[in-house]
Motif scaffolding. Structure first.
Motif, short mmCIF file in Angstrom:
data_model
loop_
_atom_site.label_atom_id
_atom_site.label_comp_id
_atom_site.label_asym_id
_atom_site.label_seq_id
_atom_site.Cartn_x
_atom_site.Cartn_y
_atom_site.Cartn_z
N UNK A 79 23.01 28.35 102.53
CA UNK A 79 23.64 29.44 103.28
C UNK A 79 25.00 29.80 102.69
N UNK A 80 25.21 31.10 102.46
CA UNK A 80 26.47 31.59 101.89
C UNK A 80 26.39 31.88 100.41
N UNK A 81 25.35 31.36 99.73
CA UNK A 81 25.21 31.59 98.28
C UNK A 81 24.61 32.96 97.99
N UNK A 82 24.99 33.53 96.85
CA UNK A 82 24.35 34.73 96.35
C UNK A 82 23.27 34.30 95.36
N UNK A 83 22.11 34.94 95.44
CA UNK A 83 21.00 34.61 94.53
C UNK A 83 21.37 35.06 93.13
N UNK A 84 21.37 34.15 92.12
CA UNK A 84 21.87 34.48 90.79
C UNK A 84 20.84 35.12 89.85
N UNK A 85 19.54 35.06 90.22
CA UNK A 85 18.49 35.63 89.37
C UNK A 85 17.21 35.70 90.20
N UNK B 288 21.44 33.64 104.11
CA UNK B 288 22.16 33.67 105.40
C UNK B 288 21.90 32.43 106.23
N UNK B 289 20.78 31.75 105.94
CA UNK B 289 20.45 30.57 106.74
C UNK B 289 19.56 29.63 105.92
N UNK B 290 19.73 28.34 106.11
CA UNK B 290 18.86 27.37 105.46
C UNK B 290 19.22 27.10 104.00
N UNK B 291 18.26 26.50 103.29
CA UNK B 291 18.48 26.17 101.88
C UNK B 291 17.14 26.17 101.15
#
Length: 855
Positions: free
Chosen positions: A144-150, A201-204
């Motif tokens: 949660x909070x990360x932007x997808x890089x690819x 937004x949620x989880x991993x």
């Protein structure tokens, strides 16, 4: 990759759960390149500036300036005409260049979507790596909070929700899974994939990188944005039409004059002067600047109405639109999930569940989080319940978050001196856990009634949630135990929610239709939801007018040109579908406006005649690609902008008639002078008329208010010529009237005074005619008294200024600068009064021309 199981994915990418080795990463970087969005190489700034001189009218003016310079060197030693023409040409070029440079940053916004570092497994160990070094086959870890890089395929996930709105435009976070899916799914349905630009937004999750850089979905959009758009605006087409027609007229007249001058034994230098005079007379030198000023005034007006214009000509183009393709979420709707209907069995407990079994946040009286969760807070607020106070008084003990398998979310809360399990989720799944309703045993009739209520709400495209609870004695110690307690529940009720239309949108859609504009909804949402909203606001009357995006794949581009005429709602669409819809309408000869906020909207926005971005929810990419940005994201603001565009077009058209009337009067006067063996107007006189006398009223015409029925007129479209029979009749008839007054003034004065005085009085006559006709030109079809003789304040001030300038030129030595003789005040007054009588002629001609000639 979404249709393959994970082992097949590993095999195809030649990777494993242990990740790649550093050596393999370096090899793949050489093959796939860095994981970055590349920009197109920009054209040299000098070449971009030179493009401003490619208009045929500008080229003719430059040739004329050269001829006048040669004439000055060999004969007159006067260079005023040459300098004035060059100054005008360069001012126009600089203005156009600056405007184009402002809108030259389409790709820059994509940089925002490149995360700087990522958690990746290489050589069997998890480490932090520069995102630009990611390659297909890398194993990445996100939370949660990360932007997808690819673009990546999910290997494992836990309660994973992803905000894909930058890519799809839809605001509700998507629940993701690691399950293998079927073939031929659009982006929105690829639930086991995550894409560059999305946010966790949620989880991993753990995922394997599939595509990087320009091969990602965002990269493909960047590639399409790099392509040059060749769509011409209606104004560009009309200006080309003017240039073409005037060029033909100039050459015909110059050939005629050349032959006539040879027969009359004119010298070569005299022929050059005559031809130069005619070229200067035929070309409205100030028109490009006046058009720019008209558009700038429109931009200023729209800025006050929450609309920022980036591409100047888009202001006028909006007034021409036949089709408005609008995104649903946030533009037509409020972008705020709202509870619309309720079926309640236990009001008190349902309210507790809404407040406590909720993952939304309340910060400074604002609701943050999943739109469905925050809509429940809004529901409580409407019922005068303070959700934050309820949450503080009734603490959560433990929970079991929502997951895609059980489709329920549950919390354990202390309410007073009792402990409750509170649960919400899918009706079917929830009813399987319920034994009671209103503290009585639930019956088959109760279950059927609840399911009938659900169907009724779902038929209105509402998202339906069920609510249930039970009192417990033993507190679960973990999520698994919470889930095990989801039984013997007491059903409390169900709520139906939707993102509702904006309050003003129904009236705006009606205005669209009255104005001959077809509104079209294009959305990534479901067809049921889109059709329900479209019917509510009047875009469609029945469900047959809606179609799914993947159905468009069955048609060729040629077939689609006919198919689009049948539909006004397009659901579950991808970026390619949006582009095809826009282009299909353009192929039908329609002027198309496209609105949007997500990155996926950018290609279609760029291809449309007018691209409209959203200022609040819009991504940087979309706002960069757009011609116009709505600061309130409202569909209704587009209609306001359309009205302003129509006003601008009318005023530009009035300006063109005013300018061409002057130009043709100058041509007719020069020809009459040639036939009679006299010089009535000098080249410098013509420049003075075009650049001084005409310029101020022309600018003032740009301030003219809208006609009363402007939004009940049909769009003029792309193919309608600017030079309609009515428009031709306007400037030709007025040019004849002007020529008669000027020539009569000249020849009468020639008998009474010398040639210099006669020429000066002829110039004065034409100046007065221009002032008088500028008042009449405020409305080409109606008497100016109906418009309000003094209602244009700018015109009142402008004419006062121009009268002062003319008095200084004709009654003081200042006139010598342009070879004008000083004239007695009494003579100036006589000429002014006689020529002012033409106002009656211009006004009386209006109803006649309107009746006889088609517009």
């Amino acid at each position: 990759m979404y249709s393959k199981n994970i082992n097949d994915v590993y095999k195809e990418l030649n990777t494993s759960e242990k990740g790649l080795t550093i050596n393999e990463v370096n090899k793949r970087l050489n093959i796939y390149d860095k994981n970055i969005i590349k920009e197109k190489k920009k054209e040299n700034i000098f070449l971009r500036f030179l493009k401003q001189f490619k208009d045929i009218m500008i080229i003719i003016l430059l040739v004329v300036a050269l001829l006048l310079y040669i004439y000055g060197v060999l004969y007159s030693h006067e260079y005023t005409d040459t300098i004035v023409i060059l100054v005008v040409v360069f001012i126009n070029a600089i203005t156009g260049f600056i405007q184009e440079e402002k809108a030259n940053s389409v790709i820059d916004g994509l940089k925002k979507y490149e995360a700087s570092t990522s958690k990746v497994k290489r050589n069997g160990k998890i480490d932090i790596a520069d995102t630009s070094t990611l390659v297909p086959g890398d194993i990445i870890f996100l939370e949660a909070g990360d932007m997808v890089p690819a673009d990546s395929r999910i290997i494992t996930c836990e309660n994973l929700k992803v905000d894909e709105s930058p890519l799809t435009g839809e605001s509700i976070p998507v629940i993701k899974t690691n399950e293998t899916l079927n073939n031929n799914l659009i982006i929105q349905d690829q639930k086991n994939m995550i894409f560059l630009s999305s946010n966790i937004t949620n989880g991993k999750c753990m995922a394997v990188v599939i595509n990087t850089g320009m091969n990602t979905e965002i990269g493909k959009i960047a590639s399409s944005l790099n392509k040059i758009s060749n769509i011409e605006t209606p104004l560009q087409i009309k200006i080309k039409e003017i240039s073409k027609n005037l060029t033909i007229i100039v050459f015909i007249i110059m050939i005629f004059i050349f032959i006539l001058a040879l027969f009359n034994h004119y010298s070569f230098l005299e022929i050059i002067m005559l031809c130069s005079s005619l070229a200067v007379a035929a070309i409205p030198e100030g028109l490009p600047a006046v058009i720019t000023i008209s558009l700038s005034i429109g931009i200023s007006n729209l800025a006050k109405k929450k609309t920022i214009v980036k591409q100047m000509q888009a202001v006028e183009t909006l007034g021409s639109v036949d089709i408005i393709c609008s995104d649903k979420t946030g533009t037509i709707t409020q972008n705020k999930m709202t509870v619309k209907e309720e079926v309640i069995y236990d009001k008190e407990m349902l309210n507790y569940i809404c407040a406590l079994c909720n993952e939304g946040l309340i910060i400074n009286n604002e609701y943050k989080g999943d739109p469905t969760e925050t809509s429940l807070y809004g529901y409580l607020y409407k019922n005068n319940i303070d959700a934050l106070k309820v949450r503080k008084e009734n603490k959560r003990i433990i929970d079991a978050p929502f997951d895609s398998e059980r489709k329920l979310s549950t919390t354990i809360n202390k309410i007073g001196d009792k402990t409750y399990l509170l649960c919400k989720g899918s009706i079917d799944n929830l009813l399987n856990k319920c034994t009671y309703i209103n503290n009585n045993k639930i019956t088959n009739k109760d279950i059927n009634d609840i399911k009938d209520s659900e169907k009724k709400l779902a038929s209105k495209a509402l998202r339906v949630l069920g609510f249930a609870y039970k009192e417990i004695n033993d507190i679960p110690q973990n999520s698994t135990e919470v889930i095990n307690e989801e039984n013997n529940l007491n059903f409390a009720g169900l709520l139906g929610m939707i993102d509702p239309p904006r309050d003003t949108v129904i009236k705006s859609v009606e205005m669209c239709k009255n104005a001959g504009i077809r509104p079209i909804m294009i959305t990534g949402d479901s067809l049921d939801t889109a059709s329900a909203i479209a019917k509510e606001i009047g875009i469609i009357d029945n469900d047959n007018e809606g179609i799914l995006g993947n159905a468009l794949d069955n048609y060729t581009d040629e077939e689609l040109e006919q198919i689009v005429k049948n539909y006004s709602v397009y659901a579950r669409v991808n970026p390619e579908h949006k582009e095809r819809i826009v282009k299909a309408w353009q192929k039908n000869g329609k002027v198309v406006a496209m609105t949007g906020d997500g990155v996926n909207d950018a290609p279609a926005i760029k291809d449309a005649h007018v691209g409209v971005g959203m200022g609040i929810t819009g991504t940087d990419v979309t706002k960069s690609a757009a011609d116009i940005v709505l600061m309130d994201d409202s569909f209704s603001t587009i209609i306001i902008a359309v009205e302003e565009g129509r006003r601008i077009y009318n005023n530009i058209r009035n300006n063109i008639v005013y300018s061409l009337s002057s130009n043709f009067a100058e041509i007719f006067t020069i020809i009459i002078g040639l036939l009679s063996g006299n010089t009535i107007l000098l080249p410098i006189y013509i420049l003075f008329i075009d650049l001084v006398t005409d310029s101020v009223p022309s600018i003032c015409l740009a301030f003219e208010k809208s006609e009363k029925n402007i939004m009940s007129q049909k769009p003029r479209g792309l193919n309608k010529s600017l030079f309609t029979p009515f428009i031709k009749s306007c400037f030709i008839s007025s040019a004849i009237v002007e020529t008669l007054f000027v020539c009569l003034t000249y020849f009468i004065s020639l008998k009474l005074y010398n040639n210099e005085i006669a020429m000066s009085l002829a110039l004065l006559s034409m100046v007065v005619q221009e002032i008088i006709y500028s008042i009449s030109c405020r409305n080409l079809k109606e008497l100016v008294f109906k418009q309000g003789l003094f209602s244009n304040k700018a015109m009142n001030i402008g004419l006062a200024i121009i009268l002062l300038i003319e008095l200084l030129v004709f009654m003081t030595p200042l006139g010598k600068i342009i070879s004008v003789e000083s004239i007695k005040p009494s003579l100036v007054l006589i000429v002014f009064l006689i020529n002012s009588s033409s106002f009656i002629i211009y006004e009386l001609l209006k109803p006649l021309l309107k009746k006889v000639f088609k517009d």
